[in-house]
Design a protein around this motif. Structure first.
Motif, mmCIF file in Angstrom:
data_model
loop_
_atom_site.group_PDB
_atom_site.id
_atom_site.type_symbol
_atom_site.label_atom_id
_atom_site.label_comp_id
_atom_site.label_asym_id
_atom_site.label_seq_id
_atom_site.Cartn_x
_atom_site.Cartn_y
_atom_site.Cartn_z
ATOM 1 N N HIS A 1 17.289 61.379 -10.388
ATOM 2 C CA HIS A 1 18.230 62.250 -9.289
ATOM 3 C C HIS A 1 17.325 63.498 -9.182
ATOM 4 O O HIS A 1 17.323 63.931 -8.052
ATOM 5 C CB HIS A 1 19.470 62.540 -9.419
ATOM 6 C CG HIS A 1 20.161 62.798 -8.259
ATOM 7 N ND1 HIS A 1 20.617 63.204 -7.437
ATOM 8 C CD2 HIS A 1 20.738 64.842 -8.681
ATOM 9 C CE1 HIS A 1 21.395 63.910 -6.720
ATOM 10 N NE2 HIS A 1 21.355 64.999 -7.820
ATOM 11 N N HIS B 1 18.258 63.090 0.550
ATOM 12 C CA HIS B 1 19.266 63.894 -0.399
ATOM 13 C C HIS B 1 20.322 63.358 -1.056
ATOM 14 O O HIS B 1 21.787 63.028 -0.455
ATOM 15 C CB HIS B 1 20.098 65.477 0.271
ATOM 16 C CG HIS B 1 19.824 66.306 1.451
ATOM 17 N ND1 HIS B 1 18.981 67.122 0.743
ATOM 18 C CD2 HIS B 1 18.766 65.681 2.643
ATOM 19 C CE1 HIS B 1 18.117 67.301 2.104
ATOM 20 N NE2 HIS B 1 18.719 67.110 2.962
ATOM 21 N N ARG B 2 19.936 62.869 -2.154
ATOM 22 C CA ARG B 2 20.400 61.396 -3.492
ATOM 23 C C ARG B 2 21.833 62.252 -3.843
ATOM 24 O O ARG B 2 21.826 63.494 -3.475
ATOM 25 C CB ARG B 2 19.761 61.020 -4.477
ATOM 26 C CG ARG B 2 18.753 60.777 -3.929
ATOM 27 C CD ARG B 2 17.146 60.132 -4.678
ATOM 28 N NE ARG B 2 16.257 60.043 -4.596
ATOM 29 C CZ ARG B 2 15.498 58.910 -5.385
ATOM 30 N NH1 ARG B 2 16.598 58.295 -6.339
ATOM 31 N NH2 ARG B 2 14.606 57.764 -4.924
ATOM 32 N N ASN C 1 19.214 54.192 -3.062
ATOM 33 C CA ASN C 1 19.290 54.796 -2.007
ATOM 34 C C ASN C 1 18.315 54.441 -0.423
ATOM 35 O O ASN C 1 18.880 55.265 0.581
ATOM 36 C CB ASN C 1 18.440 55.805 -2.648
ATOM 37 C CG ASN C 1 19.523 56.606 -3.446
ATOM 38 O OD1 ASN C 1 20.002 57.508 -2.962
ATOM 39 N ND2 ASN C 1 18.558 57.097 -4.778
ATOM 40 N N ASN D 1 15.211 64.652 -5.617
ATOM 41 C CA ASN D 1 16.109 64.917 -4.955
ATOM 42 C C ASN D 1 16.015 65.885 -3.647
ATOM 43 O O ASN D 1 14.566 66.872 -4.641
ATOM 44 C CB ASN D 1 16.958 65.726 -5.491
ATOM 45 C CG ASN D 1 18.349 65.469 -4.584
ATOM 46 O OD1 ASN D 1 18.054 65.001 -3.475
ATOM 47 N ND2 ASN D 1 19.202 66.186 -5.047
#
Length: 134
Positions: free
Chosen positions: A128, A86-87, A76, A132
């Protein structure tokens, strides 16, 4: 003359290099905190999934999870700032599965590569869900 230079120069050179090494890490870095956070999430998640599946030792699972969490963070980190916040769930799960499978092979736990990939996918999903948008 050579001994005199060695006795005079080496201690001061070592002291200067030691001072430089200890002062450099004094700068705080937010990226290091994120890597440690993701590695911690990965270690805890992998310990839990390993216990549920009855696979491996707690320490071995924690190491695999920590490496997997750092790999997810690194994947990331390669993205731009907006996409870092915003993964992508697919990317996190995929990188987690791959990193855990490879780490299992490197650490000698290659008898259950699919199980390691499942554990890594769980780590990627947990990272996540917990990070996130942050």
């Amino acid at each position: 003359m050579n001994k005199i230079l060695k006795r005079t120069l080496l201690p001061s050179l070592m002291a200067a290099s030691l001072a430089g090494v200890t002062l450099v890490p004094a700068k705080p870095a937010a990226a290091d905190d994120q890597v440690l956070r993701d590695a911690g999430i990965g270690a805890v998640t992998n310990v839990v999934t390993g216990a549920v599946r009855g696979n491996g030792s707690v320490l071995g699972n924690a190491v695999k999870g920590g490496v997997t969490g750092a790999a997810v963070n690194g994947a990331n980190g390669l993205r731009n700032t907006r996409n870092r916040r915003h993964r992508n769930i697919g990317q996190d799960v995929g990188v987690g599965a791959g990193a855990s499978a490879v780490t299992g092979v490197v650490t000698g736990d290659s008898r259950d590569t699919l199980g390691n990939a499942v554990d890594g996918a769980a780590v990627g999903a947990a990272i996540h869900l917990l990070t996130n948008g942050k």
